[in-house]
Every structure is written in C-alpha cells, then in structure tokens.
Design a protein around this motif. Sequence first.
Motif, PDB file in Angstrom:
ATOM      1  N   GLY A   1     112.909 -22.924 -71.893  1.00 33.03           N
ATOM      2  CA  GLY A   1     113.232 -23.101 -73.201  1.00 33.03           C
ATOM      3  C   GLY A   1     114.911 -22.545 -73.016  1.00 33.03           C
ATOM      4  N   PRO A   2     115.408 -22.724 -73.779  1.00 32.79           N
ATOM      5  CA  PRO A   2     116.454 -21.533 -74.453  1.00 32.79           C
ATOM      6  C   PRO A   2     116.820 -20.071 -74.746  1.00 32.79           C
ATOM      7  CG  PRO A   2     116.579 -23.037 -76.485  1.00 32.79           C
ATOM      8  CD  PRO A   2     115.072 -23.739 -75.134  1.00 32.79           C
ATOM      9  N   ASP A   3     115.743 -19.890 -75.331  1.00 29.80           N
ATOM     10  CA  ASP A   3     115.291 -18.422 -75.507  1.00 29.80           C
ATOM     11  C   ASP A   3     114.976 -17.377 -74.457  1.00 29.80           C
ATOM     12  OD1 ASP A   3     112.857 -19.161 -75.138  1.00 29.80           O
ATOM     13  OD2 ASP A   3     112.264 -18.264 -77.438  1.00 29.80           O
ATOM     14  N   ARG A   4     114.675 -18.783 -73.030  1.00 29.98           N
ATOM     15  CA  ARG A   4     113.654 -18.020 -71.859  1.00 29.98           C
ATOM     16  C   ARG A   4     112.889 -16.711 -71.597  1.00 29.98           C
ATOM     17  NH1 ARG A   4     119.270 -16.200 -68.580  1.00 29.98           N
ATOM     18  NH2 ARG A   4     120.423 -18.242 -69.044  1.00 29.98           N
ATOM     19  N   ARG A   5     112.189 -16.790 -73.224  1.00 27.46           N
ATOM     20  CA  ARG A   5     110.590 -15.770 -73.259  1.00 27.46           C
ATOM     21  C   ARG A   5     109.466 -16.325 -72.671  1.00 27.46           C
ATOM     22  NH1 ARG A   5     111.283 -13.243 -78.111  1.00 27.46           N
ATOM     23  NH2 ARG A   5     109.018 -12.277 -77.650  1.00 27.46           N
ATOM     24  N   GLY A   6     109.719 -18.010 -72.797  1.00 21.85           N
ATOM     25  CA  GLY A   6     108.506 -18.125 -72.765  1.00 21.85           C
ATOM     26  C   GLY A   6     106.688 -17.666 -73.186  1.00 21.85           C
ATOM     27  N   ASP A   7     105.962 -17.011 -72.607  1.00 27.26           N
ATOM     28  CA  ASP A   7     105.105 -15.943 -73.545  1.00 27.26           C
ATOM     29  C   ASP A   7     105.473 -14.621 -73.489  1.00 27.26           C
ATOM     30  OD1 ASP A   7     104.443 -15.561 -70.427  1.00 27.26           O
ATOM     31  OD2 ASP A   7     102.165 -16.700 -70.269  1.00 27.26           O
ATOM     32  N   LEU A   8     106.309 -14.426 -73.031  1.00 28.90           N
ATOM     33  CA  LEU A   8     106.367 -12.530 -72.845  1.00 28.90           C
ATOM     34  C   LEU A   8     106.145 -12.566 -74.217  1.00 28.90           C
ATOM     35  CD1 LEU A   8     109.680 -12.695 -70.534  1.00 28.90           C
ATOM     36  CD2 LEU A   8     107.390 -12.175 -70.146  1.00 28.90           C
ATOM     37  N   ASP A   9     106.075 -11.363 -75.071  1.00 25.06           N
ATOM     38  CA  ASP A   9     105.011 -10.363 -75.947  1.00 25.06           C
ATOM     39  C   ASP A   9     106.591  -9.590 -76.095  1.00 25.06           C
ATOM     40  OD1 ASP A   9     105.053  -7.368 -75.609  1.00 25.06           O
ATOM     41  OD2 ASP A   9     103.288  -8.141 -73.968  1.00 25.06           O
ATOM     42  N   GLU A  10     106.790  -9.997 -77.691  1.00 24.35           N
ATOM     43  CA  GLU A  10     108.395  -8.575 -77.699  1.00 24.35           C
ATOM     44  C   GLU A  10     108.952  -7.286 -77.293  1.00 24.35           C
ATOM     45  OE1 GLU A  10     112.376  -9.308 -79.893  1.00 24.35           O
ATOM     46  OE2 GLU A  10     110.429 -10.601 -79.941  1.00 24.35           O
ATOM     47  N   GLY A  11     107.709  -6.649 -76.964  1.00 17.21           N
ATOM     48  CA  GLY A  11     107.557  -5.775 -76.298  1.00 17.21           C
ATOM     49  C   GLY A  11     107.607  -5.585 -74.522  1.00 17.21           C
ATOM     50  N   THR A  12     107.675  -6.636 -73.915  1.00 18.77           N
ATOM     51  CA  THR A  12     107.948  -7.002 -72.821  1.00 18.77           C
ATOM     52  C   THR A  12     109.988  -7.355 -72.539  1.00 18.77           C
ATOM     53  OG1 THR A  12     105.743  -7.813 -72.155  1.00 18.77           O
ATOM     54  CG2 THR A  12     107.721  -8.040 -71.186  1.00 18.77           C
ATOM     55  N   VAL A  13     109.513  -7.913 -74.100  1.00 17.56           N
ATOM     56  CA  VAL A  13     111.130  -8.520 -73.664  1.00 17.56           C
ATOM     57  C   VAL A  13     112.378  -7.147 -73.782  1.00 17.56           C
ATOM     58  CG1 VAL A  13     113.155  -9.850 -74.976  1.00 17.56           C
ATOM     59  CG2 VAL A  13     110.732 -11.029 -74.575  1.00 17.56           C
ATOM     60  N   GLU A  14     111.682  -6.837 -75.213  1.00 11.35           N
ATOM     61  CA  GLU A  14     112.570  -5.094 -75.351  1.00 11.35           C
ATOM     62  C   GLU A  14     112.585  -4.567 -74.209  1.00 11.35           C
ATOM     63  OE1 GLU A  14     111.520  -4.128 -79.248  1.00 11.35           O
ATOM     64  OE2 GLU A  14     111.637  -5.805 -80.511  1.00 11.35           O
ATOM     65  N   ALA A  15     111.675  -4.183 -73.694  1.00  6.15           N
ATOM     66  CA  ALA A  15     111.730  -3.928 -72.699  1.00  6.15           C
ATOM     67  C   ALA A  15     111.858  -3.458 -70.648  1.00  6.15           C
ATOM     68  CB  ALA A  15     110.485  -3.430 -71.778  1.00  6.15           C
TER      69      ALA A  15
ATOM     70  N   ASP B   1     117.377  -2.859 -57.650  1.00  8.32           N
ATOM     71  CA  ASP B   1     115.925  -3.479 -56.935  1.00  8.32           C
ATOM     72  C   ASP B   1     114.905  -4.051 -57.940  1.00  8.32           C
ATOM     73  OD1 ASP B   1     113.794  -4.142 -54.861  1.00  8.32           O
ATOM     74  OD2 ASP B   1     113.472  -2.245 -55.319  1.00  8.32           O
ATOM     75  N   GLN B   2     115.100  -2.042 -58.880  1.00  5.83           N
ATOM     76  CA  GLN B   2     113.911  -2.323 -59.791  1.00  5.83           C
ATOM     77  C   GLN B   2     114.022  -3.039 -61.105  1.00  5.83           C
ATOM     78  OE1 GLN B   2     111.020   0.166 -59.693  1.00  5.83           O
ATOM     79  NE2 GLN B   2     111.277  -0.575 -57.354  1.00  5.83           N
ATOM     80  N   GLU B   3     115.214  -2.859 -61.333  1.00  5.75           N
ATOM     81  CA  GLU B   3     115.507  -4.124 -62.249  1.00  5.75           C
ATOM     82  C   GLU B   3     114.941  -5.367 -62.063  1.00  5.75           C
ATOM     83  OE1 GLU B   3     117.213  -6.985 -65.057  1.00  5.75           O
ATOM     84  OE2 GLU B   3     117.639  -6.806 -63.106  1.00  5.75           O
ATOM     85  N   ARG B   4     115.800  -6.449 -60.767  1.00  7.60           N
ATOM     86  CA  ARG B   4     114.940  -7.434 -60.232  1.00  7.60           C
ATOM     87  C   ARG B   4     113.497  -7.682 -60.023  1.00  7.60           C
ATOM     88  NH1 ARG B   4     112.786  -8.296 -55.642  1.00  7.60           N
ATOM     89  NH2 ARG B   4     114.235  -6.722 -55.004  1.00  7.60           N
ATOM     90  N   ARG B   5     112.808  -6.554 -59.613  1.00  8.22           N
ATOM     91  CA  ARG B   5     111.265  -6.012 -59.241  1.00  8.22           C
ATOM     92  C   ARG B   5     110.513  -6.418 -60.654  1.00  8.22           C
ATOM     93  NH1 ARG B   5     109.514  -1.595 -55.468  1.00  8.22           N
ATOM     94  NH2 ARG B   5     107.330  -2.868 -55.921  1.00  8.22           N
ATOM     95  N   ALA B   6     111.330  -5.720 -61.314  1.00 11.20           N
ATOM     96  CA  ALA B   6     110.654  -5.690 -63.321  1.00 11.20           C
ATOM     97  C   ALA B   6     110.207  -7.218 -64.034  1.00 11.20           C
ATOM     98  CB  ALA B   6     111.003  -4.929 -63.891  1.00 11.20           C
ATOM     99  N   ARG B   7     111.935  -8.145 -63.363  1.00  9.39           N
ATOM    100  CA  ARG B   7     111.930  -9.196 -64.064  1.00  9.39           C
ATOM    101  C   ARG B   7     111.173 -10.146 -63.408  1.00  9.39           C
ATOM    102  NH1 ARG B   7     116.254 -11.761 -61.973  1.00  9.39           N
ATOM    103  NH2 ARG B   7     117.358  -9.801 -61.608  1.00  9.39           N
ATOM    104  N   GLU B   8     110.955  -9.938 -61.989  1.00  5.92           N
ATOM    105  CA  GLU B   8     110.326 -10.920 -60.875  1.00  5.92           C
ATOM    106  C   GLU B   8     108.716 -10.380 -61.268  1.00  5.92           C
ATOM    107  OE1 GLU B   8     110.958  -9.948 -57.090  1.00  5.92           O
ATOM    108  OE2 GLU B   8     112.483 -11.287 -57.245  1.00  5.92           O
ATOM    109  N   GLN B   9     108.228 -10.012 -61.992  1.00  6.41           N
ATOM    110  CA  GLN B   9     106.876  -9.159 -62.119  1.00  6.41           C
ATOM    111  C   GLN B   9     106.639  -9.813 -63.370  1.00  6.41           C
ATOM    112  OE1 GLN B   9     105.744  -5.064 -61.603  1.00  6.41           O
ATOM    113  NE2 GLN B   9     104.039  -5.699 -62.950  1.00  6.41           N
ATOM    114  N   LEU B  10     107.126  -9.623 -64.098  1.00  6.61           N
ATOM    115  CA  LEU B  10     106.972 -10.311 -65.187  1.00  6.61           C
ATOM    116  C   LEU B  10     107.410 -11.559 -66.574  1.00  6.61           C
ATOM    117  CD1 LEU B  10     107.389  -6.311 -66.775  1.00  6.61           C
ATOM    118  CD2 LEU B  10     105.531  -7.393 -66.292  1.00  6.61           C
ATOM    119  N   ALA B  11     108.627 -11.153 -65.455  1.00  9.27           N
ATOM    120  CA  ALA B  11     109.157 -12.650 -66.763  1.00  9.27           C
ATOM    121  C   ALA B  11     109.935 -14.442 -65.335  1.00  9.27           C
ATOM    122  CB  ALA B  11     110.895 -11.882 -67.275  1.00  9.27           C
ATOM    123  N   GLY B  12     109.284 -13.580 -64.003  1.00  8.42           N
ATOM    124  CA  GLY B  12     109.444 -14.957 -63.342  1.00  8.42           C
ATOM    125  C   GLY B  12     110.986 -15.005 -62.701  1.00  8.42           C
TER     126      GLY B  12
END
Length: 163
Positions: free
Chosen positions: A27-41, A124-135
């Motif tokens: 969806g447009p907010d891109r968060r899917g099933d991510l919790d608020e804490g993960t989105v903020e981090a 690289d670390q930012e990309r890895r975090a996104r891939e691991q947690l947010a697809g």
Amino acid sequence: MTDVPAPDALDDHGGSVRHETGEDAVGPDRRGDLDEGTVEALGKLSEGMEFVERARGHLYAFHQLSGTADLTIGQAADAFRAAGHDELADEISDVLVGRDLLEGRWSFQIVEEYDDTYWSVVRDQERRAREQLAGGRRHVFEAGMKESRRTHGRRHHEARPGD
C-alpha cells in the motif's frame, strides 16, 4: 490508465521497480506489517544516512574548492614571477602549490577515504536493515507521514503518480 510496473520488473541497476517506487502490495504507506517502533528506527537510520550524503556533498565541495584554490594560488605565483618578484613567486610555489591538505593527502584522497571507510558502510548498513526488515522498501517512515498528512481525493495530494 496508468502503466504500473509488473511485480518482477527491474530497474537499470537490477532492483525491483515496485520497491523503488513503493508500488508494491503493502500500500501507499509502504509499512505493510511493520510495527511503529521498526518504522521509526528505519526512519532514523535513513535520516542519518541522508546527513551522511549531505556531508559527502560538502566534502566534494571542499575537494573542488581546495583544488581551485591550489590552481589559483599557482596563477598568483605565475603573476608574481611575471611582475618581477621571482623570490616571492618561488616561495609561494614551493610552500603552497601542490601542498597536502592533510598529512600525505590531497582532497581527492580525503574523499576516497571517506567513501571507502564511512559513506559506503553507512549506505550498506541502511540497505541491509531495509532488506531484512522491510523487504527493501525505502522511505517507509516518510510514506506513512505522507499518508497521514495528505488530503485524500484532492488533486496534488495523490498517494502516487497517476492516482
């Protein structure tokens, strides 16, 4: 009708077009099933990376300004020599023209070291975090902010281009 990329469409760098644009199933907010804490981090990590990008831009400006300064000082030495001030021209040439900015380093070497030891590692670390947690989805925090702040149904408040 808007052309929406196929789920498996790839950009010029081999990345998912849908992930790059947020045009995916979450969806447009891109968060899917991510919790608020993960989105903020993820948002904080992305914000930190943006500051690193800005610092890198300033470092390139420093590189260009330093190089221009060296060339201009060389021109000054040439002008002193042409005006008959050979001793001063020689001193300026010997002491300033081509001088290291930091021990053993010209500005291009400072930029390269920054890129190799910090900038590339942060990216690289930012990309890895996104891939691991947010697809791999980018700007999940900002996309959620957009969804909460835009006026749904109003022109120039669309969730995505073509909506």
